[in-house]
Design a protein around this motif. Structure first.
Motif, PDB file in Angstrom:
ATOM      1  N   GLN A   9       0.818  -1.210   0.000  1.00  0.00           N
ATOM      2  CA  GLN A   9       0.000   0.000   0.000  1.00  0.00           C
ATOM      3  C   GLN A   9       0.854   1.263   0.000  1.00  0.00           C
ATOM      4  OE1 GLN A   9      -2.906   0.000   3.145  1.00  0.00           O
ATOM      5  NE2 GLN A   9      -3.002  -2.224   3.116  1.00  0.00           N
ATOM      6  N   TYR A  10       2.121   1.158   0.357  1.00  0.00           N
ATOM      7  CA  TYR A  10       2.952   2.335   0.596  1.00  0.00           C
ATOM      8  C   TYR A  10       4.168   2.402  -0.310  1.00  0.00           C
ATOM      9  CZ  TYR A  10       0.099   2.118   4.761  1.00  0.00           C
ATOM     10  OH  TYR A  10      -0.963   2.059   5.619  1.00  0.00           O
ATOM     11  N   LEU A  11       4.144   1.758  -1.449  1.00  0.00           N
ATOM     12  CA  LEU A  11       5.310   1.750  -2.331  1.00  0.00           C
ATOM     13  C   LEU A  11       5.552   3.141  -2.920  1.00  0.00           C
ATOM     14  CD1 LEU A  11       4.894  -1.615  -4.236  1.00  0.00           C
ATOM     15  CD2 LEU A  11       6.440  -1.090  -2.348  1.00  0.00           C
ATOM     16  N   LEU A  12       6.723   3.670  -2.654  1.00  0.00           N
ATOM     17  CA  LEU A  12       7.159   4.954  -3.208  1.00  0.00           C
ATOM     18  C   LEU A  12       8.525   4.741  -3.842  1.00  0.00           C
ATOM     19  CD1 LEU A  12       6.249   7.252  -0.192  1.00  0.00           C
ATOM     20  CD2 LEU A  12       4.974   6.990  -2.313  1.00  0.00           C
ATOM     21  N   PRO A  13       8.908   5.582  -4.807  1.00  0.00           N
ATOM     22  CA  PRO A  13      10.209   5.373  -5.456  1.00  0.00           C
ATOM     23  C   PRO A  13      11.402   5.685  -4.549  1.00  0.00           C
ATOM     24  CG  PRO A  13       9.101   7.288  -6.363  1.00  0.00           C
ATOM     25  CD  PRO A  13       8.135   6.627  -5.440  1.00  0.00           C
ATOM     26  N   THR A  14      11.252   6.579  -3.569  1.00  0.00           N
ATOM     27  CA  THR A  14      12.358   6.904  -2.667  1.00  0.00           C
ATOM     28  C   THR A  14      11.837   7.079  -1.245  1.00  0.00           C
ATOM     29  OG1 THR A  14      12.135   9.286  -2.964  1.00  0.00           O
ATOM     30  CG2 THR A  14      13.638   8.153  -4.465  1.00  0.00           C
ATOM     31  N   ALA A  15      12.750   6.927  -0.292  1.00  0.00           N
ATOM     32  CA  ALA A  15      12.429   7.189   1.114  1.00  0.00           C
ATOM     33  C   ALA A  15      13.656   7.826   1.749  1.00  0.00           C
ATOM     34  CB  ALA A  15      12.072   5.904   1.841  1.00  0.00           C
ATOM     35  N   THR A  16      13.441   8.853   2.554  1.00  0.00           N
ATOM     36  CA  THR A  16      14.526   9.539   3.251  1.00  0.00           C
ATOM     37  C   THR A  16      14.232   9.516   4.739  1.00  0.00           C
ATOM     38  OG1 THR A  16      14.931  10.975   1.356  1.00  0.00           O
ATOM     39  CG2 THR A  16      15.780  11.726   3.466  1.00  0.00           C
ATOM     40  N   PHE A  17      15.266   9.192   5.515  1.00  0.00           N
ATOM     41  CA  PHE A  17      15.135   9.067   6.960  1.00  0.00           C
ATOM     42  C   PHE A  17      16.162   9.947   7.645  1.00  0.00           C
ATOM     43  CE2 PHE A  17      14.255   5.115   4.803  1.00  0.00           C
ATOM     44  CZ  PHE A  17      13.017   4.741   5.298  1.00  0.00           C
ATOM     45  N   ALA A  18      15.794  10.521   8.792  1.00  0.00           N
ATOM     46  CA  ALA A  18      16.747  11.298   9.592  1.00  0.00           C
ATOM     47  C   ALA A  18      16.614  10.857  11.038  1.00  0.00           C
ATOM     48  CB  ALA A  18      16.477  12.793   9.464  1.00  0.00           C
ATOM     49  N   ARG A  19      17.742  10.775  11.715  1.00  0.00           N
ATOM     50  CA  ARG A  19      17.715  10.492  13.147  1.00  0.00           C
ATOM     51  C   ARG A  19      18.829  11.279  13.817  1.00  0.00           C
ATOM     52  NH1 ARG A  19      21.146   7.176  15.811  1.00  0.00           N
ATOM     53  NH2 ARG A  19      22.608   5.963  14.586  1.00  0.00           N
ATOM     54  N   ARG A  20      18.686  11.493  15.106  1.00  0.00           N
ATOM     55  CA  ARG A  20      19.673  12.281  15.851  1.00  0.00           C
ATOM     56  C   ARG A  20      20.166  11.476  17.036  1.00  0.00           C
ATOM     57  NH1 ARG A  20      18.130  17.521  19.272  1.00  0.00           N
ATOM     58  NH2 ARG A  20      16.940  15.874  20.209  1.00  0.00           N
ATOM     59  N   ASP A  21      21.456  11.577  17.307  1.00  0.00           N
ATOM     60  CA  ASP A  21      22.067  11.013  18.503  1.00  0.00           C
ATOM     61  C   ASP A  21      22.841  12.142  19.161  1.00  0.00           C
ATOM     62  OD1 ASP A  21      23.086   9.382  20.473  1.00  0.00           O
ATOM     63  OD2 ASP A  21      24.663   8.550  19.209  1.00  0.00           O
ATOM     64  N   LYS A  22      22.258  12.731  20.202  1.00  0.00           N
ATOM     65  CA  LYS A  22      22.804  13.916  20.873  1.00  0.00           C
ATOM     66  C   LYS A  22      22.936  15.057  19.863  1.00  0.00           C
ATOM     67  CE  LYS A  22      24.994  11.233  24.471  1.00  0.00           C
ATOM     68  NZ  LYS A  22      25.159   9.874  24.074  1.00  0.00           N
ATOM     69  N   ASP A  23      24.153  15.493  19.551  1.00  0.00           N
ATOM     70  CA  ASP A  23      24.312  16.619  18.622  1.00  0.00           C
ATOM     71  C   ASP A  23      24.673  16.166  17.210  1.00  0.00           C
ATOM     72  OD1 ASP A  23      26.866  15.744  19.250  1.00  0.00           O
ATOM     73  OD2 ASP A  23      27.737  17.751  19.282  1.00  0.00           O
ATOM     74  N   ARG A  24      24.588  14.871  16.926  1.00  0.00           N
ATOM     75  CA  ARG A  24      24.919  14.345  15.597  1.00  0.00           C
ATOM     76  C   ARG A  24      23.653  13.890  14.888  1.00  0.00           C
ATOM     77  NH1 ARG A  24      29.678  10.181  15.673  1.00  0.00           N
ATOM     78  NH2 ARG A  24      29.545  10.697  13.465  1.00  0.00           N
TER      79      ARG A  24
END
Length: 66
Positions: A9-24
């Motif tokens: 149901q959710y097929l898209l050509p691209t996916a972008t993810f972001a996560r943070r670990d303290k200040d990085r």
């Protein structure tokens, strides 16, 4: 908690993810399309100077760029 969904149901050509670990921050993208350029708004980083390290697929394996 882990939830199982029907991914068809959710097929898209691209996916972008972001996560943070303290200040990085870590940002990653995956694509089922041919190689290309993707624009991503980085305003969530806030003001200041940031160092970028790019890791991408290359013909001989991973390629790192700083």
């Amino acid at each position: 908690m882990t939830a199982r969904i029907d991914g068809r149901q959710y097929l898209l050509p691209t996916a972008t993810f972001a996560r943070r670990d303290k200040d990085r921050w870590f940002l990653g993208s995956v694509s089922q399309a041919a190689a290309g350029t993707e624009r991503v708004a980085l305003d969530f980083l806030g003001a200041g100077r940031w160092r970028v390290e790019v890791v991408r697929d290359g013909q001989g394996g991973l390629v790192r760029e700083s």
